[in-house]
Design an enzyme around this catalytic site. Structure first.
Site, PDB file in Angstrom:
ATOM      1  N   LYS A  17      10.886  -2.918   3.209  1.00 34.22           N
ATOM      2  CA  LYS A  17      10.989  -3.339   1.822  1.00 34.22           C
ATOM      3  C   LYS A  17      12.003  -4.602   2.126  1.00 34.22           C
ATOM      4  O   LYS A  17      12.404  -4.947   3.279  1.00 34.22           O
ATOM      5  CB  LYS A  17      11.872  -2.640   0.914  1.00 34.22           C
ATOM      6  CG  LYS A  17      13.343  -1.991   1.548  1.00 34.22           C
ATOM      7  CD  LYS A  17      14.251  -2.820   1.333  1.00 34.22           C
ATOM      8  CE  LYS A  17      15.771  -2.315   1.892  1.00 34.22           C
ATOM      9  NZ  LYS A  17      16.774  -3.285   1.794  1.00 34.22           N
ATOM     10  N   ALA A 110      18.286  -4.313  10.120  1.00 33.89           N
ATOM     11  CA  ALA A 110      17.585  -5.697   9.596  1.00 33.89           C
ATOM     12  C   ALA A 110      17.750  -5.816   8.063  1.00 33.89           C
ATOM     13  O   ALA A 110      17.380  -6.615   7.369  1.00 33.89           O
ATOM     14  CB  ALA A 110      16.192  -5.719   9.871  1.00 33.89           C
ATOM     15  N   GLY A 111      18.070  -4.745   7.465  1.00 32.94           N
ATOM     16  CA  GLY A 111      17.918  -4.713   5.822  1.00 32.94           C
ATOM     17  C   GLY A 111      16.643  -4.655   5.295  1.00 32.94           C
ATOM     18  O   GLY A 111      16.182  -4.950   4.209  1.00 32.94           O
ATOM     19  N   GLY A 113      15.161  -1.487   5.631  1.00 35.08           N
ATOM     20  CA  GLY A 113      14.689   0.037   5.084  1.00 35.08           C
ATOM     21  C   GLY A 113      13.891   0.765   5.948  1.00 35.08           C
ATOM     22  O   GLY A 113      13.389   1.696   5.620  1.00 35.08           O
ATOM     23  N   GLY A 114      13.677   0.226   7.132  1.00 39.44           N
ATOM     24  CA  GLY A 114      12.788   1.011   8.240  1.00 39.44           C
ATOM     25  C   GLY A 114      13.167   2.386   8.293  1.00 39.44           C
ATOM     26  O   GLY A 114      12.061   3.306   8.025  1.00 39.44           O
ATOM     27  N   ASP A 149      18.527   4.116  -0.080  1.00 37.85           N
ATOM     28  CA  ASP A 149      17.251   3.520  -0.249  1.00 37.85           C
ATOM     29  C   ASP A 149      15.945   4.476  -0.080  1.00 37.85           C
ATOM     30  O   ASP A 149      14.886   3.964  -0.242  1.00 37.85           O
ATOM     31  CB  ASP A 149      16.937   2.337   0.786  1.00 37.85           C
ATOM     32  CG  ASP A 149      17.720   1.277   0.587  1.00 37.85           C
ATOM     33  OD1 ASP A 149      18.108   0.974  -0.647  1.00 37.85           O
ATOM     34  OD2 ASP A 149      17.940   0.423   1.286  1.00 37.85           O
TER      35      ASP A 149
HETATM   36  O1  C5P Z   1      23.019   5.237   1.479  1.00 39.18           O
HETATM   37  P1  C5P Z   1      23.080   4.995   2.854  1.00 39.18           P
HETATM   38  O2  C5P Z   1      23.615   6.103   3.914  1.00 39.18           O
HETATM   39  O3  C5P Z   1      22.031   4.350   3.416  1.00 39.18           O
HETATM   40  O4  C5P Z   1      24.096   3.789   3.198  1.00 39.18           O
HETATM   41  C1  C5P Z   1      24.640   3.358   4.301  1.00 39.18           C
HETATM   42  C2  C5P Z   1      25.878   2.797   3.927  1.00 39.18           C
HETATM   43  O5  C5P Z   1      25.989   1.567   3.218  1.00 39.18           O
HETATM   44  C3  C5P Z   1      26.946   3.532   3.386  1.00 39.18           C
HETATM   45  O6  C5P Z   1      27.836   4.447   4.146  1.00 39.18           O
HETATM   46  C4  C5P Z   1      28.087   2.519   2.535  1.00 39.18           C
HETATM   47  O7  C5P Z   1      28.830   2.102   3.422  1.00 39.18           O
HETATM   48  C5  C5P Z   1      26.957   1.180   2.184  1.00 39.18           C
HETATM   49  N1  C5P Z   1      26.480   1.425   0.774  1.00 39.18           N
HETATM   50  C6  C5P Z   1      27.224   1.236  -0.183  1.00 39.18           C
HETATM   51  N2  C5P Z   1      26.796   1.225  -1.467  1.00 39.18           N
HETATM   52  C7  C5P Z   1      25.768   1.473  -1.671  1.00 39.18           C
HETATM   53  C8  C5P Z   1      24.525   1.731  -0.809  1.00 39.18           C
HETATM   54  C9  C5P Z   1      25.102   1.839   0.539  1.00 39.18           C
HETATM   55  O8  C5P Z   1      28.605   0.816  -0.146  1.00 39.18           O
HETATM   56  N3  C5P Z   1      25.130   1.271  -2.836  1.00 39.18           N
END
Ligand code: C5P
Length: 296
Positions: A17, A110-111, A113-114, A149
């Site tokens: 994405k 990479a941002g 979402g892999g 994500d």
């Molecule tokens: O949800 P996920 O584990 O993918 O998020 C990874 C990290 O990204 C979280 O630990 C947090 O530090 C940050 N994050 C956030 N706010 C979001 C999504 C992600 O601070 N809405």
């Protein structure tokens, strides 16, 4: 997400994405950030093959697709694919296991979402292979436990996401021609969020949503926002370097995707995207992909 059945094996193509819009609205007491973000799937895919295993064990093997080198991928319990399979197995009370094979093309850190897409693909494949018949909403709740994500990747095409990223509203997007670059350095999502600041005066995604609904790529390109970009640019010089590189290419618009480090430009048409990709490849800026939005 494309799904194929090959005997007892379920094969899923898991897309990357990009975020065409990402605004940080505030910090939450749980440590996450309140977001408004517009995500769209793009035509760069990992391939996941899921085969039920009578052993009762979950085993995972991963490799990079030919011609695409990447860092070593963990196949242990910290891999989100393994965790997705195990979580569903426990919640559904399944006693059989799975042999999972993952072929990676989506760069990590990479941002793009892999890992989240692979986890969503695992839930979908396991639901079919283990014949659980869970409805999408129930899988979506598990997906949100695995990562912010992950629920997005259970949907098709594009969506506006709110909350942590898990509250989704599907949207139409036109076919956009995109050049994507993953520089030699990746970024850690928590580190980028930690360095970020909520927007003083957040702009809404409405103008972008309207431009996309009209199929107006040029107008949409003028509405791109990524509130995480300044934080990422403070962590690696590659963000400014890629902004300058894309500036020279005459793209319609450009920005970082998600928490980086990948960066993309919106191009006028397919030929323009091929030209931009080829010029950027000669500039040694990292791995360059010419993709489009994955419109269903
Ligand atoms: O949800 P996920 O584990 O993918 O998020 C990874 C990290 O990204 C979280 O630990 C947090 O530090 C940050 N994050 C956030 N706010 C979001 C999504 C992600 O601070 N809405």
């Amino acid at each position: 997400m494309h799904i194929r059945r090959l005997g007892t094996t379920i094969e899923v193509r898991a897309p990357a994405k990009i975020n065409l819009f990402l605004e940080i609205l505030g910090r939450r007491p749980d440590g996450y950030h309140e977001l408004e973000t517009l995500l769209t799937a793009v035509t760069l895919y990992d391939t996941l093959s899921f085969t039920p295993a009578p052993s009762g064990e979950i085993s995972l093997s991963c490799r990079w697709a030919a011609a695409q080198a990447g860092d070593e991928i963990s196949t242990g319990k910290e891999n989100l694919v393994w965790r997705a399979a195990e979580l569903l197995r426990q919640r559904a009370g399944v006693s059989i296991g799975a042999d999972i094979e993952l072929i990676k093309r989506i760069p990590a850190a990479a941002g793009l979402g892999g890992a989240s897409s692979d986890a969503a693909a695992t839930l979908v494949a396991a639901n079919l292979a283990w014949q659980l018949n869970w409805p999408r909403e129930r899988l979506s709740e598990l997906a949100a436990e695995l990562g912010s994500d992950v629920p997005f990747f259970l949907t098709r095409g594009a969506a506006l996401a709110r909350g942590r990223g898990e509250r989704l509203e599907s949207l139409p997007v036109p076919k956009l021609h995109i050049v994507l670059v993953r520089p030699p350095v990746g970024l850690s999502t928590p580190a980028v969020y930690r360095a970020s600041r909520p927007a003083d005066r957040p702009v809404g995604a409405a103008p972008l949503v309207a431009a996309l609904a009209r199929g107006d790529a040029a107008r949409a390109a003028g509405c791109l926002v990524n509130g995480l970009e300044p934080a990422a640019a403070g962590l690696t010089p590659w963000i400014d370097r890629l902004r300058q590189e894309f500036d020279r290419q005459g793209v319609l618009g450009q920005q970082m995707s998600g928490s980086g480090s990948s960066y993309f430009g919106l191009c006028r048409h397919a030929r323009h995207a091929r030209r931009v990709a080829s010029r950027l490849r000669s500039r040694s800026v990292g791995t360059v992909f010419a993709v489009t939005t994955a419109v269903a």
